[in-house]
Design a protein around this motif. Sequence first.
Motif, PDB file in Angstrom:
ATOM      1  N   ALA A  81      17.104  55.415 -25.242  1.00 41.32           N
ATOM      2  CA  ALA A  81      16.530  54.312 -24.479  1.00 41.32           C
ATOM      3  C   ALA A  81      15.454  54.837 -23.538  1.00 41.32           C
ATOM      4  O   ALA A  81      15.569  55.919 -22.966  1.00 41.32           O
ATOM      5  CB  ALA A  81      17.620  53.600 -23.690  1.00 41.32           C
ATOM      6  N   THR A  82      14.380  54.060 -23.361  1.00 41.05           N
ATOM      7  CA  THR A  82      13.252  54.452 -22.522  1.00 41.05           C
ATOM      8  C   THR A  82      13.082  53.447 -21.399  1.00 41.05           C
ATOM      9  O   THR A  82      13.178  52.229 -21.606  1.00 41.05           O
ATOM     10  CB  THR A  82      11.961  54.520 -23.358  1.00 41.05           C
ATOM     11  OG1 THR A  82      12.148  55.471 -24.410  1.00 41.05           O
ATOM     12  CG2 THR A  82      10.784  54.960 -22.504  1.00 41.05           C
ATOM     13  N   GLY A  83      12.809  53.924 -20.203  1.00 43.34           N
ATOM     14  CA  GLY A  83      12.597  53.055 -19.064  1.00 43.34           C
ATOM     15  C   GLY A  83      12.988  53.764 -17.786  1.00 43.34           C
ATOM     16  O   GLY A  83      13.012  54.995 -17.711  1.00 43.34           O
ATOM     17  N   LYS A  84      13.302  52.994 -16.792  1.00 47.25           N
ATOM     18  CA  LYS A  84      13.666  53.568 -15.498  1.00 47.25           C
ATOM     19  C   LYS A  84      15.116  53.284 -15.101  1.00 47.25           C
ATOM     20  O   LYS A  84      15.738  54.097 -14.429  1.00 47.25           O
ATOM     21  CB  LYS A  84      12.730  53.030 -14.411  1.00 47.25           C
ATOM     22  CG  LYS A  84      11.316  53.581 -14.472  1.00 47.25           C
ATOM     23  CD  LYS A  84      10.498  53.062 -13.320  1.00 47.25           C
ATOM     24  CE  LYS A  84       9.070  53.652 -13.335  1.00 47.25           C
ATOM     25  NZ  LYS A  84       9.078  55.110 -13.106  1.00 47.25           N
ATOM     26  N   ASN A  85      15.671  52.108 -15.466  1.00 51.51           N
ATOM     27  CA  ASN A  85      17.020  51.720 -15.021  1.00 51.51           C
ATOM     28  C   ASN A  85      17.858  51.257 -16.211  1.00 51.51           C
ATOM     29  O   ASN A  85      17.391  50.479 -17.061  1.00 51.51           O
ATOM     30  CB  ASN A  85      16.925  50.589 -13.985  1.00 51.51           C
ATOM     31  CG  ASN A  85      16.236  51.045 -12.716  1.00 51.51           C
ATOM     32  OD1 ASN A  85      16.797  51.751 -11.897  1.00 51.51           O
ATOM     33  ND2 ASN A  85      14.970  50.637 -12.559  1.00 51.51           N
ATOM     34  N   PHE A  86      19.109  51.723 -16.232  1.00 54.08           N
ATOM     35  CA  PHE A  86      20.011  51.429 -17.344  1.00 54.08           C
ATOM     36  C   PHE A  86      21.416  51.171 -16.789  1.00 54.08           C
ATOM     37  O   PHE A  86      21.795  51.720 -15.750  1.00 54.08           O
ATOM     38  CB  PHE A  86      20.054  52.598 -18.329  1.00 54.08           C
ATOM     39  CG  PHE A  86      18.698  53.072 -18.749  1.00 54.08           C
ATOM     40  CD1 PHE A  86      18.071  52.521 -19.847  1.00 54.08           C
ATOM     41  CD2 PHE A  86      18.037  54.062 -18.020  1.00 54.08           C
ATOM     42  CE1 PHE A  86      16.812  52.960 -20.239  1.00 54.08           C
ATOM     43  CE2 PHE A  86      16.787  54.496 -18.395  1.00 54.08           C
ATOM     44  CZ  PHE A  86      16.155  53.948 -19.506  1.00 54.08           C
ATOM     45  N   THR A  87      22.176  50.356 -17.524  1.00 52.46           N
ATOM     46  CA  THR A  87      23.556  50.043 -17.138  1.00 52.46           C
ATOM     47  C   THR A  87      24.452  50.142 -18.370  1.00 52.46           C
ATOM     48  O   THR A  87      24.100  49.632 -19.447  1.00 52.46           O
ATOM     49  CB  THR A  87      23.668  48.632 -16.539  1.00 52.46           C
ATOM     50  OG1 THR A  87      22.846  48.553 -15.380  1.00 52.46           O
ATOM     51  CG2 THR A  87      25.102  48.319 -16.139  1.00 52.46           C
ATOM     52  N   GLY A  88      25.606  50.752 -18.221  1.00 48.87           N
ATOM     53  CA  GLY A  88      26.576  50.842 -19.312  1.00 48.87           C
ATOM     54  C   GLY A  88      27.995  50.733 -18.787  1.00 48.87           C
ATOM     55  O   GLY A  88      28.278  51.128 -17.649  1.00 48.87           O
ATOM     56  N   THR A  89      28.892  50.191 -19.601  1.00 48.56           N
ATOM     57  CA  THR A  89      30.291  49.997 -19.197  1.00 48.56           C
ATOM     58  C   THR A  89      31.214  50.689 -20.185  1.00 48.56           C
ATOM     59  O   THR A  89      31.054  50.551 -21.402  1.00 48.56           O
ATOM     60  CB  THR A  89      30.647  48.502 -19.129  1.00 48.56           C
ATOM     61  OG1 THR A  89      29.788  47.860 -18.174  1.00 48.56           O
ATOM     62  CG2 THR A  89      32.098  48.311 -18.699  1.00 48.56           C
ATOM     63  N   GLN A  90      32.166  51.443 -19.649  1.00 52.36           N
ATOM     64  CA  GLN A  90      33.220  52.061 -20.441  1.00 52.36           C
ATOM     65  C   GLN A  90      34.566  51.521 -19.971  1.00 52.36           C
ATOM     66  O   GLN A  90      34.756  51.277 -18.779  1.00 52.36           O
ATOM     67  CB  GLN A  90      33.194  53.586 -20.286  1.00 52.36           C
ATOM     68  CG  GLN A  90      31.983  54.250 -20.917  1.00 52.36           C
ATOM     69  CD  GLN A  90      32.015  55.754 -20.717  1.00 52.36           C
ATOM     70  OE1 GLN A  90      32.014  56.222 -19.581  1.00 52.36           O
ATOM     71  NE2 GLN A  90      32.057  56.505 -21.822  1.00 52.36           N
ATOM     72  N   ILE A  91      35.508  51.339 -20.906  1.00 55.47           N
ATOM     73  CA  ILE A  91      36.832  50.811 -20.574  1.00 55.47           C
ATOM     74  C   ILE A  91      37.864  51.908 -20.781  1.00 55.47           C
ATOM     75  O   ILE A  91      38.040  52.423 -21.891  1.00 55.47           O
ATOM     76  CB  ILE A  91      37.178  49.580 -21.437  1.00 55.47           C
ATOM     77  CG1 ILE A  91      36.155  48.472 -21.185  1.00 55.47           C
ATOM     78  CG2 ILE A  91      38.593  49.086 -21.123  1.00 55.47           C
ATOM     79  CD1 ILE A  91      36.368  47.232 -22.024  1.00 55.47           C
ATOM     80  N   TYR A  92      38.550  52.272 -19.687  1.00 52.15           N
ATOM     81  CA  TYR A  92      39.579  53.303 -19.703  1.00 52.15           C
ATOM     82  C   TYR A  92      40.962  52.648 -19.586  1.00 52.15           C
ATOM     83  O   TYR A  92      41.096  51.564 -19.003  1.00 52.15           O
ATOM     84  CB  TYR A  92      39.379  54.272 -18.537  1.00 52.15           C
ATOM     85  CG  TYR A  92      38.229  55.232 -18.728  1.00 52.15           C
ATOM     86  CD1 TYR A  92      38.458  56.543 -19.129  1.00 52.15           C
ATOM     87  CD2 TYR A  92      36.916  54.835 -18.491  1.00 52.15           C
ATOM     88  CE1 TYR A  92      37.406  57.439 -19.296  1.00 52.15           C
ATOM     89  CE2 TYR A  92      35.854  55.725 -18.654  1.00 52.15           C
ATOM     90  CZ  TYR A  92      36.106  57.021 -19.069  1.00 52.15           C
ATOM     91  OH  TYR A  92      35.069  57.904 -19.241  1.00 52.15           O
TER      92      TYR A  92
END
Length: 355
Positions: A81-92
């Motif tokens: 992914a290219t850009g400045k800001n990213f969000t991701g979610t992981q479920i534990y």
Amino acid sequence: MNRTLKRVLGLAGSAVLGLAGAVTFASAAQAHHPEITGNAVCIDGSWNVTWDVALVGPVDGKITDINPTEPAIDGTLQEGATGKNFTGTQIYPGTATEASINVSAVWYEGERNEISDSRDGHVVFQGTCAETPEEPTPEVSANAMSDCFGLYVVVGNNTEALAEITITPSAGEAVTVTPEVGEPYEQYFPVEDTEAGLTVTVTTEEGEVGVFTWNTEELNCDWGFVYDTCDGLEFELTIPENGEETTFTFTTSNGGEPIVVVVAPGTTETVVIPAVDNAEFSVHYVISTQKDEYEGEIPWVPCDEETPSESPSPKPELPKTGSSLSIMIGSAAALIVAAGVIFFLMRRRRAAQDW
């Protein structure tokens, strides 16, 4: 200036250029780096970890590597992914205590100026995240069966969330019970007026569970009468002309030899069993034909001398039948109860003066 001084100045100049290059490189690395923030929330017994990643730099960066990628990452935080800001979610799982992530990125400034960096993110879970078990809800079952004298009702609680169950007959007092799971409550409601009939309604706080109506259409209740007199029990045995020869055997709880009577089709026989010293007793009966055999028990109690009664006095217990006519009722407890033919149409109490 002599040769030695020139040589010293030349070395000093090289050192200065080298130091300037180092400062320039360090400044570029400082200006280009991933910045990671993590936040964990417990949802439905699992930790939902959200990673916010900013690729700090004067130009857009490109994510080259993420580790670990399990649990799977949902969102814009993806490799490539290219850009400045990213969000991701992981479920534990709810039993986990922390989560970590490493993000690597690269920036391109000019055709040949490539700058890369990687950083770690870490979050510690606060508190516990055990899945809250669902509270069981009350589940009540009810069933009923008619015999020639009344209605036999069985109710039960099917879950640990016990419910208070109210059983209300159309004639007589209501009964309220809270049976344990696997321990159904059984109640027999006699019919006091055969013309009025009988209905029994089963309810809980949740509402109506069922309404059961006394019904003898599928029963053979034409084999005679039993009269509950103030002196004892009197059986009037009648076999219809289209019936078959039937043997009645009576055994009393107060002693005495069994009484055996054979009644032919189209005839009537009377059996009188007196009380002994006006004490309570019961009569166990067996009805035998060539095809089936039925049994039951009739209790007798002394009369109230002040208020003799002419009204019918139905049998208080459900008679038992042979296995050939047994049926399964009571979905809560799979209780096998008797069904089938009872030879008494009604019981009547006669006043002593009628004799």
